[in-house]
Write a protein that holds these residues in place. Structure first.
Motif, PDB file in Angstrom:
ATOM      1  N   SER A  30       0.797  -1.230   0.000  1.00  0.00           N
ATOM      2  CA  SER A  30       0.000   0.000   0.000  1.00  0.00           C
ATOM      3  C   SER A  30       0.828   1.278   0.000  1.00  0.00           C
ATOM      4  N   ALA A  31       2.147   1.161   0.114  1.00  0.00           N
ATOM      5  CA  ALA A  31       2.904   2.412   0.209  1.00  0.00           C
ATOM      6  C   ALA A  31       4.284   2.285  -0.420  1.00  0.00           C
ATOM      7  N   LYS A  32       4.936   3.422  -0.514  1.00  0.00           N
ATOM      8  CA  LYS A  32       6.303   3.453  -1.022  1.00  0.00           C
ATOM      9  C   LYS A  32       7.195   3.879   0.150  1.00  0.00           C
TER      10      LYS A  32
ATOM     11  N   ALA B 220      11.080  -1.431  -8.045  1.00  0.00           N
ATOM     12  CA  ALA B 220      12.351  -2.016  -7.590  1.00  0.00           C
ATOM     13  C   ALA B 220      13.491  -1.002  -7.689  1.00  0.00           C
ATOM     14  N   SER B 221      13.420  -0.114  -8.702  1.00  0.00           N
ATOM     15  CA  SER B 221      14.539   0.807  -8.918  1.00  0.00           C
ATOM     16  C   SER B 221      14.419   2.088  -8.078  1.00  0.00           C
ATOM     17  N   ASP B 222      13.309   2.248  -7.336  1.00  0.00           N
ATOM     18  CA  ASP B 222      13.163   3.438  -6.476  1.00  0.00           C
ATOM     19  C   ASP B 222      14.298   3.513  -5.479  1.00  0.00           C
ATOM     20  N   LYS B 223      14.660   4.723  -5.143  1.00  0.00           N
ATOM     21  CA  LYS B 223      15.716   4.893  -4.124  1.00  0.00           C
ATOM     22  C   LYS B 223      15.077   5.070  -2.739  1.00  0.00           C
ATOM     23  N   VAL B 224      15.682   4.413  -1.761  1.00  0.00           N
ATOM     24  CA  VAL B 224      15.231   4.559  -0.373  1.00  0.00           C
ATOM     25  C   VAL B 224      16.381   5.164   0.406  1.00  0.00           C
ATOM     26  N   GLU B 225      16.082   6.199   1.192  1.00  0.00           N
ATOM     27  CA  GLU B 225      17.154   6.778   2.001  1.00  0.00           C
ATOM     28  C   GLU B 225      17.273   5.989   3.306  1.00  0.00           C
TER      29      GLU B 225
ATOM     30  N   ASN C  40      25.046  12.614  14.665  1.00  0.00           N
ATOM     31  CA  ASN C  40      25.932  11.904  13.743  1.00  0.00           C
ATOM     32  C   ASN C  40      25.146  10.958  12.861  1.00  0.00           C
ATOM     33  N   LEU C  41      24.629  11.480  11.781  1.00  0.00           N
ATOM     34  CA  LEU C  41      23.797  10.627  10.927  1.00  0.00           C
ATOM     35  C   LEU C  41      24.651  10.017   9.820  1.00  0.00           C
ATOM     36  N   VAL C  42      24.458   8.721   9.601  1.00  0.00           N
ATOM     37  CA  VAL C  42      25.106   8.089   8.450  1.00  0.00           C
ATOM     38  C   VAL C  42      23.996   7.823   7.433  1.00  0.00           C
ATOM     39  N   LYS C  43      24.162   8.397   6.244  1.00  0.00           N
ATOM     40  CA  LYS C  43      23.084   8.285   5.261  1.00  0.00           C
ATOM     41  C   LYS C  43      23.548   7.531   4.019  1.00  0.00           C
ATOM     42  N   ALA C  44      22.648   6.782   3.423  1.00  0.00           N
ATOM     43  CA  ALA C  44      22.957   6.121   2.148  1.00  0.00           C
ATOM     44  C   ALA C  44      21.670   6.054   1.334  1.00  0.00           C
ATOM     45  N   ARG C  45      21.835   6.029   0.018  1.00  0.00           N
ATOM     46  CA  ARG C  45      20.646   5.843  -0.825  1.00  0.00           C
ATOM     47  C   ARG C  45      20.738   4.475  -1.473  1.00  0.00           C
ATOM     48  N   LYS C  46      19.713   3.652  -1.228  1.00  0.00           N
ATOM     49  CA  LYS C  46      19.733   2.268  -1.730  1.00  0.00           C
ATOM     50  C   LYS C  46      18.576   2.075  -2.685  1.00  0.00           C
ATOM     51  N   GLU C  47      18.792   1.174  -3.652  1.00  0.00           N
ATOM     52  CA  GLU C  47      17.639   0.804  -4.481  1.00  0.00           C
ATOM     53  C   GLU C  47      16.687  -0.006  -3.613  1.00  0.00           C
ATOM     54  N   PHE C  48      15.391   0.145  -3.871  1.00  0.00           N
ATOM     55  CA  PHE C  48      14.408  -0.597  -3.074  1.00  0.00           C
ATOM     56  C   PHE C  48      14.707  -2.103  -3.113  1.00  0.00           C
ATOM     57  N   SER C  49      15.182  -2.576  -4.291  1.00  0.00           N
ATOM     58  CA  SER C  49      15.442  -4.020  -4.410  1.00  0.00           C
ATOM     59  C   SER C  49      16.615  -4.480  -3.535  1.00  0.00           C
ATOM     60  N   ASP C  50      17.388  -3.522  -2.969  1.00  0.00           N
ATOM     61  CA  ASP C  50      18.428  -3.886  -2.004  1.00  0.00           C
ATOM     62  C   ASP C  50      17.917  -3.797  -0.569  1.00  0.00           C
ATOM     63  N   VAL C  51      16.712  -3.295  -0.421  1.00  0.00           N
ATOM     64  CA  VAL C  51      16.110  -3.189   0.919  1.00  0.00           C
ATOM     65  C   VAL C  51      15.165  -4.374   1.127  1.00  0.00           C
ATOM     66  N   VAL C  52      14.334  -4.624   0.118  1.00  0.00           N
ATOM     67  CA  VAL C  52      13.493  -5.829   0.130  1.00  0.00           C
ATOM     68  C   VAL C  52      13.878  -6.619  -1.119  1.00  0.00           C
ATOM     69  N   PHE C  53      14.520  -7.754  -0.922  1.00  0.00           N
ATOM     70  CA  PHE C  53      15.010  -8.506  -2.081  1.00  0.00           C
ATOM     71  C   PHE C  53      13.829  -9.008  -2.916  1.00  0.00           C
ATOM     72  N   PRO C  54      13.928  -8.885  -4.250  1.00  0.00           N
ATOM     73  CA  PRO C  54      12.783  -9.200  -5.106  1.00  0.00           C
ATOM     74  C   PRO C  54      12.265 -10.637  -4.957  1.00  0.00           C
ATOM     75  N   ASN C  55      13.155 -11.611  -4.694  1.00  0.00           N
ATOM     76  CA  ASN C  55      12.665 -12.994  -4.621  1.00  0.00           C
ATOM     77  C   ASN C  55      12.521 -13.483  -3.181  1.00  0.00           C
ATOM     78  N   ASP C  56      12.397 -12.540  -2.263  1.00  0.00           N
ATOM     79  CA  ASP C  56      12.291 -12.917  -0.847  1.00  0.00           C
ATOM     80  C   ASP C  56      10.810 -13.034  -0.445  1.00  0.00           C
ATOM     81  N   ASN C  57      10.347 -14.279  -0.260  1.00  0.00           N
ATOM     82  CA  ASN C  57       8.931 -14.480   0.093  1.00  0.00           C
ATOM     83  C   ASN C  57       8.577 -13.898   1.454  1.00  0.00           C
ATOM     84  N   GLU C  58       9.590 -13.736   2.295  1.00  0.00           N
ATOM     85  CA  GLU C  58       9.342 -13.204   3.646  1.00  0.00           C
ATOM     86  C   GLU C  58       9.214 -11.679   3.646  1.00  0.00           C
TER      87      GLU C  58
END
Ligand SMILES: C[S@@+](CC[C@H](N)C(=O)[O-])C[C@H]1O[C@@H](n2cnc3c(N)ncnc32)[C@H](O)[C@@H]1O
Length: 502
Positions: free
Chosen positions: A217-219, A252-257, A268-286
């Motif tokens: 339901s969300a991004k 999948a290609s959206d960036k997540v901060e 002291n913030l450590v920031k990175a921008r990741k593709e959504f597919s590196d946050v929730v793996f595309p073939n991960d049923n969980e």
């Protein structure tokens, strides 16, 4: 002007917290108020929506710290709305005087910005009201902005809340998940939601359905993980997550901060921008939500290159089926007799092997009985993993071998505080496989990988099922390097590296 307003809100909230230190409602309703500094940080994530009237929701508002923080953040918007309709749900009427006082400050602050703030305080049960309204398809107010720090309690399986939420296809095990899932259903198009909750929903079977609701339901725009001193949990530092979601479709290609900080002063913030597919793996049923640090990317890649899924090894892992205190009276004992079999707890973990009997805290003998027979397992080689590692333990995943030649008994009972690896509820193929599997599970590779998706000391069966494993042949070779005690951590890591990571 902004500083004075925030001081008023802060001192109002502090006054209530001190006054209510021993208040029964405080504990029953989990009234931990978000510090205004944290609320301001959260609200600063919201993006201005250019509209003359905006609808805002704060479910479980406490004394209104999050609403006040949101209102303060509008001060910095170049184009402000003309009207803000703020709806605040708070179940505890004893908080209402302070909540109203705080909202009066907000109305005055808005007046000075030329914004009309209409506050609607609902002294109602947010879960009940919104679940019923959604079920009956009632005309329901939807919101442009929702901010929440909900209560964290577990939802009883037979509770009214469980029934109400299941009726609208929300299958959650916890209040905070119910609050967030319901809030997601109350978002207008192009709207935004920010929550602060424990990180625990990011993995584990209990939250699988909740993660699905979020992802469908969300991004996910931002995830900020940090340790928060939360006095509801007796002052323990708990891994907390601020999540910023928008009502959009996720690609999948959206960036997540991804943001991390050691504590809640956010200096002291450590920031990175990741593709959504590196946050929730595309073939991960969980649908595990992973917060992977830059330096951990290699670990994740290495784990993913391991050759086997657990089912490809013909092995399974389950939670120990025996709950000691549920056993019939008189079946458990410290001494045992001819009909007793070993019951194995985390306290039986020795240096790489299960040690039994021991002089322990728990009764180590369980009498075999028709009431428990189907929960006993035949003698064999098993690998056991603690479900909860203790804070002194360096590793989260702590594994040990159950060797039937060291514990002689025809059957064994595995306590529910353990997970056990088995082949169709019987032992594994042999000693070397069991040793190899245990060695692998005790490696830093597995431990570091585990930490990329779990913030707690709990090791779920689903977490172990989600790992990748060496081949059976390599497992046997790993097992050969494991003598009568578990090798040192350094030695384990060298063996795993040389054999399976070349
Ligand atoms: C963790 S506190 C957070 C308060 C506030 N949001 C903040 O961040 O300062 C959760 C609040 O939710 C309220 N609450 C608990 N259950 C509720 C329910 N079913 N409906 C509405 N409010 C509820 C509690 O009384 C408490 O004030």
């Amino acid at each position: 002007m902004e500083t004075k307003f925030l001081e008023e809100i802060d001192s109002n909230s502090e006054e209530v917290s001190i006054k209510r230190l021993n208040n029964a409602n405080r504990d029953a309703n989990e009234q931990f108020f978000t510090p205004v500094s944290v609320g301001l940080y959260m609200s600063s994530m919201f993006k201005p929506i250019i509209k003359s009237t905006i609808y805002f929701l704060d479910p479980g508002a406490g004394v209104g710290n999050l609403t006040a923080s949101f209102i303060a953040s509008i001060y910095n918007w170049a184009k402000k709305p003309k009207v803000i309709i703020a709806v605040l749900y708070e179940i505890d009427d004893s908080l209402l005087p302070e909540l109203r006082r705080s909202m009066d400050y907000c109305v005055d602050f808005c007046k000075n910005m030329d914004v009309e703030l209409r506050v609607v305080i609902k002294n109602e049960d947010f879960i009940k009201i919104s679940a019923e309204a959604l079920k009956e398809n009632k005309e329901i107010t939807k919101y442009d902005y929702i901010i929440l720090n909900p209560p964290y309690k577990k939802l009883g399986v037979s509770s009214l809340y469980k029934k109400l939420t299941l009726d609208i296809n929300i299958d959650v095990s916890n209040y905070y998940a119910a609050f967030v899932a319901l809030s997601l259903k109350l978002l207008k198009k192009k709207s935004q939601l920010i929550s602060i909750t424990p990180r625990s929903f990011c993995n584990g079977l209990h939250f699988k359905a909740f993660r699905k609701i979020i992802l469908e339901s969300a991004k996910i725009e931002k995830l900020h993980k940090f340790k928060f001193r939360n006095d509801i949990f007796n002052d323990v530092l708990q891994e907390t997550l601020i999540m910023f979601l928008t009502n959009n479709k996720q690609k999948a290609s959206d960036k997540v901060e991804i943001i991390e900080s050691n504590n809640d002063d956010f200096s002291n913030l450590v920031k990175a921008r990741k593709e959504f597919s590196d946050v929730v793996f595309p073939n991960d049923n969980e649908n595990i939500i992973r917060i992977i640090k830059e330096e951990d990317t290699k670990i994740v890649d290495t784990m993913h290159k391991m050759p086997c899924r657990i089912e490809e090894l013909g092995i399974n892992v389950s939670t120990g089926p025996v709950v000691d205190f549920r056993e019939k009276l008189g079946l458990l004992s410290y001494e045992g007799d001819l009909l007793s079999i070993p019951i194995i707890y985390p306290e039986n973990f020795g240096e790489g092997f299960i040690i039994w009997p021991i002089v322990g805290r728990k009764p180590g003998h369980l009498k075999e009985d028709s009431s428990n027979f189907n929960r006993l397992r035949p003698s064999g080689f098993y690998v056991l993993v603690k479900r909860f590692s203790s804070p002194e333990e360096k590793r989260r995943v702590v594994a040990s071998v159950y060797d039937p030649f060291k514990v002689r008994s025809q059957y064994v009972a595995f306590d529910n505080k353990l997970n056990y690896f088995h082949v169709e509820k019987s032992g594994l193929g042999g000693l070397n496989i069991a040793k190899g599997l245990s060695l692998y599970l005790n490696s830093s590779l597995v431990d570091h990988y585990f930490r990329t998706f779990s913030g707690s000391t709990q090791v779920n069966v689903s977490d172990l099922k989600g790992l990748k494993y060496p081949t059976v042949d390599n497992m046997e070779i790993l097992g050969e390097s494991y003598g009568d005690i578990l090798p040192s951590q350094k030695q384990i890591d060298i063996t795993v590296r040389d054999l399976v990571l070349q």
